[in-house]
Design a protein around this motif. Structure first.
Motif, short mmCIF file in Angstrom:
data_model
loop_
_atom_site.label_atom_id
_atom_site.label_comp_id
_atom_site.label_asym_id
_atom_site.label_seq_id
_atom_site.Cartn_x
_atom_site.Cartn_y
_atom_site.Cartn_z
N MET A 121 41.77 42.17 51.72
CA MET A 121 40.45 41.74 52.21
C MET A 121 39.36 42.73 51.83
O MET A 121 38.27 42.34 51.45
N ILE A 122 39.68 44.02 51.95
CA ILE A 122 38.69 45.04 51.59
C ILE A 122 38.27 44.87 50.13
O ILE A 122 37.09 44.87 49.80
N TRP A 123 39.27 44.67 49.28
CA TRP A 123 38.93 44.59 47.85
C TRP A 123 38.31 43.25 47.47
O TRP A 123 37.49 43.18 46.56
N LEU A 124 38.68 42.19 48.17
CA LEU A 124 37.98 40.91 47.96
C LEU A 124 36.49 41.11 48.20
O LEU A 124 35.64 40.59 47.49
N TRP A 125 36.20 41.88 49.22
CA TRP A 125 34.81 42.12 49.63
C TRP A 125 34.11 43.03 48.65
O TRP A 125 32.97 42.80 48.26
N ILE A 126 34.82 44.08 48.17
CA ILE A 126 34.20 45.02 47.22
C ILE A 126 33.96 44.35 45.87
O ILE A 126 32.92 44.54 45.24
N PHE A 127 34.90 43.50 45.44
CA PHE A 127 34.77 42.84 44.14
C PHE A 127 33.92 41.57 44.19
O PHE A 127 33.73 40.93 43.16
N ASN A 128 33.51 41.17 45.38
CA ASN A 128 32.71 39.94 45.53
C ASN A 128 31.57 39.91 44.51
O ASN A 128 30.82 40.88 44.38
N GLY A 129 31.48 38.80 43.78
CA GLY A 129 30.53 38.73 42.68
C GLY A 129 29.07 38.86 43.10
O GLY A 129 28.29 39.53 42.45
N ARG A 130 28.71 38.22 44.19
CA ARG A 130 27.29 38.18 44.53
C ARG A 130 26.87 39.36 45.42
O ARG A 130 25.84 39.98 45.19
N GLU A 144 22.18 43.85 34.71
CA GLU A 144 21.50 42.74 35.36
C GLU A 144 22.43 41.64 35.81
O GLU A 144 22.30 41.12 36.91
N THR A 145 23.38 41.28 34.95
CA THR A 145 24.38 40.29 35.39
C THR A 145 25.75 40.93 35.36
O THR A 145 26.47 40.82 34.36
N PRO A 146 26.12 41.62 36.43
CA PRO A 146 27.44 42.25 36.48
C PRO A 146 28.53 41.20 36.46
O PRO A 146 28.30 40.05 36.83
N PRO A 147 29.72 41.59 36.01
CA PRO A 147 30.81 40.61 35.85
C PRO A 147 31.29 40.03 37.18
O PRO A 147 31.15 40.66 38.23
N GLN A 148 31.82 38.83 37.10
CA GLN A 148 32.43 38.18 38.27
C GLN A 148 33.90 38.56 38.28
O GLN A 148 34.74 37.88 37.69
N LEU A 150 36.43 38.51 40.25
CA LEU A 150 37.53 37.70 40.75
C LEU A 150 37.47 36.26 40.26
O LEU A 150 38.33 35.45 40.55
N ALA A 151 36.41 35.92 39.49
CA ALA A 151 36.27 34.55 39.00
C ALA A 151 36.49 34.48 37.50
O ALA A 151 36.63 33.41 36.94
N ASP A 152 36.53 35.64 36.83
CA ASP A 152 36.69 35.69 35.39
C ASP A 152 38.16 35.98 35.08
O ASP A 152 38.67 37.04 35.43
N PRO A 153 38.86 35.04 34.43
CA PRO A 153 40.31 35.23 34.20
C PRO A 153 40.65 36.51 33.45
O PRO A 153 41.76 37.01 33.56
N VAL A 154 39.68 37.03 32.67
CA VAL A 154 39.97 38.25 31.92
C VAL A 154 39.99 39.48 32.85
O VAL A 154 40.66 40.46 32.58
N LEU A 155 39.23 39.40 33.94
CA LEU A 155 39.02 40.59 34.76
C LEU A 155 39.88 40.66 36.01
O LEU A 155 39.93 41.69 36.68
N THR A 156 40.56 39.56 36.35
CA THR A 156 41.32 39.58 37.61
C THR A 156 42.45 40.60 37.58
O THR A 156 42.70 41.29 38.57
N LYS A 157 43.14 40.72 36.45
CA LYS A 157 44.26 41.67 36.38
C LYS A 157 43.77 43.11 36.45
O LYS A 157 44.32 43.89 37.26
N PRO A 158 42.75 43.50 35.67
CA PRO A 158 42.23 44.86 35.85
C PRO A 158 41.77 45.13 37.28
O PRO A 158 41.98 46.23 37.80
#
Lengths: 295, 370
Positions: A121-130, A144-148, A150-158
């Motif tokens: 939960m903590i990391w869901l909140w920290i990685f929250n896109g908006r 200006e437009t930081p990555p999403q 938890l929504a970008d398939p390339v970034l979820t594993k990192p």
């Protein structure tokens, strides 16, 4: 004399009897049943129906299965080396004669104790896109437009790998104990010979702690292939484009969501072989690098 | 040079420590905020309250938002009347800033759905009744919302029950694991008998079997026993000694001199009495380690309860928290989630602080000599 030995055997068996009973109920029986189920169509509600090797053959053509296997391997290829290096670096720092070492050690160790549901939960909140802290920080430094994350398939594993590093404190403490066991005489001899800090690390410290590094690697492989809870809590069904549908998550889904228990058992056996195979590979590969001290 | 490298060590340690603590701080900070501050930009570290002087009295206001009472619109950083809103917050010309509070708005500019920031620029139709309060007449004070905690507890469902279930499981698992593992470790270390070392080899081998292999048959076994949907599958196994704990205790038991047992045997002491009255008291530190790790393992366990608990009344805290997290609808109430998270993490932190030595020794023992 003979009666003495018999009595000791009886005593010994009596003391280990809880484990023996557990071995039969919680290991031998399930292992046998699992092999059988893996050749059956089984939904738990009705009795298993023998279907031969169909589950294993289905696996070959199940692209979701392959995806989950690839996801797991890629994730471990990222997170395992990173975690091992981070844990070693932190242990080396903590092994310096610094003040407040106990406090630092506690800080690095604590995250590894946090319940996985809370850390997720903590990391869901920290990685929250908006509104997440990470993206707020990125915006503050001009992105200006930081990555999403938890929504970008390339970034979820990192993102999950970062989480894993946060929880590496266990390994740090193990490393630290090993570092404190590095023979002082050897270190001093190297110093007298004029070896630089880097050379001392490479030729004294690293060989001396190599058995523990090897232990960490094996534990990392066994645990990493079974990674489940973080991904399951944070992404439920597997995340964007199923990018964090890990092996254990897909196995769980098959067993308890699709009720394909036979298929899940077949998957579990392939996982078991994978664990054994990779552990064997690691032990072969590291034979040259692991030094066991005498005595 | 030496001083310089020491400085670097401290800088790295300190920087790393800040990064490691940050998630905790952020969780606690969020747990004490009102909802709107969890979403504020830039993020606030210390929860605050803003009040504006409206018609002679101080009223709580939210910068950049419409205030529910008194029709006050506080303008942040000199914005003009038209304000930007998240697209999804505006439907059919109606904006709902708070549940039950509906405000008609006129959409001035609509940003296409494909862009990264889905905002709608709107103008409120109630414009004439709004009043702009300059930033300077706003006073700010620290305001920790401790009431988030009881609210989070209420939002979780039957929190006392989850807590009770979790504590019950912890107690049963700790008692069962410590007792049975100590017995078995004694049999594997303090008595010489025929098949001992071969059986111990089997014990070590079982540690390599991944849990998913036995997961399905165990489930069907417990289902056949009628235990699915009860707490039994989550603690009965503890009384049958876990391989890892046996291994750990055996390492410790072996360090105690043999002569001690032999002297007791000559005095006519039975094996169980030697175990109970001589070995166990001497091995208290190792038993504490096993107890601590078992407690934490049970407290943190997620997969077990997820598989076996079907009824809300049997949930553990971890499962209750997961249910709360996944049942969110619409906007996520991060302040409540973080409050609940803090509650589940707090006992772990307290336990660690009081028993730090045992933890560190225990982990060193697990990774050390074999």
């Amino acid at each position: 004399m003979r009666t003495g030995e018999q009595r000791r055997t009886l005593h010994g068996l009596a003391f280990v009897s809880p484990w023996l009973a557990g071995l039969a109920i919680f290991t031998l029986f399930p292992v046998g049943a699992s092999i059988y189920y893996s050749f059956c169509d089984y939904d738990v509600l009705s009795s298993p129906v023998w279907i031969g090797s169909l589950n294993y053959r289905d696996m070959l053509s199940d692209h979701v299965y392959w995806k989950s296997l690839a996801n797991t391997l890629v994730f471990n290829a990222i997170s395992l080396p990173l975690g091992l290096v981070a844990a070693l670096a932190l242990a080396l720092l903590l092994n310096q004669p610094v003040r407040g070492r106990g406090i630092f050690r506690a800080i690095y160790y604590l995250p590894s104790l946090v319940p996985v549901i809370a850390s997720s939960m903590i990391w869901l909140w920290i990685f929250n896109g908006r509104h997440g802290l990470l993206n707020e920080a990125l915006r503050a430094v001009g992105v200006e437009t930081p990555p999403q994350w938890l929504a970008d398939p390339v970034l979820t594993k990192p993102a999950l790998a970062v989480m894993a590093i946060w929880g590496c404190g266990n390994t740090v403490v193990i490393n630290l104990a090993a570092l404190q066991g590095v023979p002082r005489a050897l270190m001093e001899a190297a110093m007298i010979d004029g070896a630089s800090a880097w050379h001392r690390f490479l030729h004294v410290t690293l060989p001396a702690i190599s058995p523990v590094m090897y232990f960490n690697l094996i534990m990392g492989i066994i645990g990493g292939l079974q990674v489940f809870a973080q991904a399951f809590v944070m992404f439920g069904g597997g995340g964007p484009d199923r990018s964090v549908l890990f092996y254990a998550v897909y196995l769980f889904q098959n067993a308890f969501e699709y009720r394909q228990m036979g298929y899940a058992c077949a998957m579990a056996w392939i996982l078991c072989l994978l664990v054994l195979g990779l552990t064997w590979l690691a032990s072969r590969g590291s034979r040259r690098f692991v030094h066991y001290q005498e005595g | 040079m030496r001083a310089f490298s020491r400085l670097i060590v401290y800088a790295l340690l300190f920087g790393g420590a800040c990064l490691f603590v940050l998630p905790f701080v952020w969780m606690v900070a969020t747990s004490l905020k009102p909802l709107h501050q969890t979403l504020s930009q830039p993020p606030t570290w210390i929860p605050r309250k803003h009040e504006a002087l409206v018609a002679g009295e101080w009223r709580e206001v939210v910068p950049g938002d419409l205030v529910t009472i008194g029709s006050v619109w506080v303008s942040p950083a000199g914005q003009d009347r038209p304000i930007a809103l998240p697209r999804d917050d505006v439907r059919d010309g109606v904006w709902e800033p708070a549940p039950g509070r509906r405000i008609e708005v006129e959409v001035l500019r609509d940003v296409p759905a494909t862009t990264a920031s889905p905002w709608r620029v709107v103008r409120t139709l109630e414009e004439r009744t709004l009043e702009v309060v300059p930033d300077t007449s706003i006073r700010t004070s620290i305001d920790l919302r401790w009431e988030n905690y009881p609210k989070a507890i209420a939002a979780m469902g039957d929190f006392p029950r989850y807590l009770g279930n979790t504590i019950l499981l912890c107690v049963l698992n700790v008692v069962g694991t410590v007792l049975s593992s100590a017995l078995v470790a004694y049999g594997f270390s303090r008595i010489e008998w025929r098949w001992r070392d071969r059986l111990f080899g089997v014990l070590l081998a079982t540690m390599m079997i991944p849990f998913p292999v036995v997961m399905v048959p165990l489930y069907s076994l417990f289902r056949w026993l009628g235990w699915v949907g009860t707490l039994k599958p989550l603690w009965v196994g503890a009384f049958f000694a876990g391989a890892f704990n046996v291994f750990l205790l055996r390492q410790f038991f072996r360090t105690i001199p043999k002569e001690l047992s032999e002297a007791a045997r000559i005095d006519g002491c039975g094996e169980f009495r030697i175990f109970w009255q001589i070995i166990l008291p001497l091995c208290r530190p190792a038993l504490v380690v096993v107890a601590l790790f078992t407690f934490l393992g049970t407290w943190n366990d997620f997969l077990g309860p997820l598989v076996y608990l079907t009824d809300q009344k049997d949930f553990t805290l971890a499962l209750g928290l997961q249910a709360m997290q996944s049942s969110r609808s619409g906007g996520t109430e991060w302040h409540y989630l973080m409050a609940a998270g803090t509650l589940i993490v707090l006992p772990v932190v307290l336990l660690f602080v009081t028993a730090q030595r045992s933890f560190v020794e225990g982990i060193a023992l697990t990774g050390g000599k074999s």
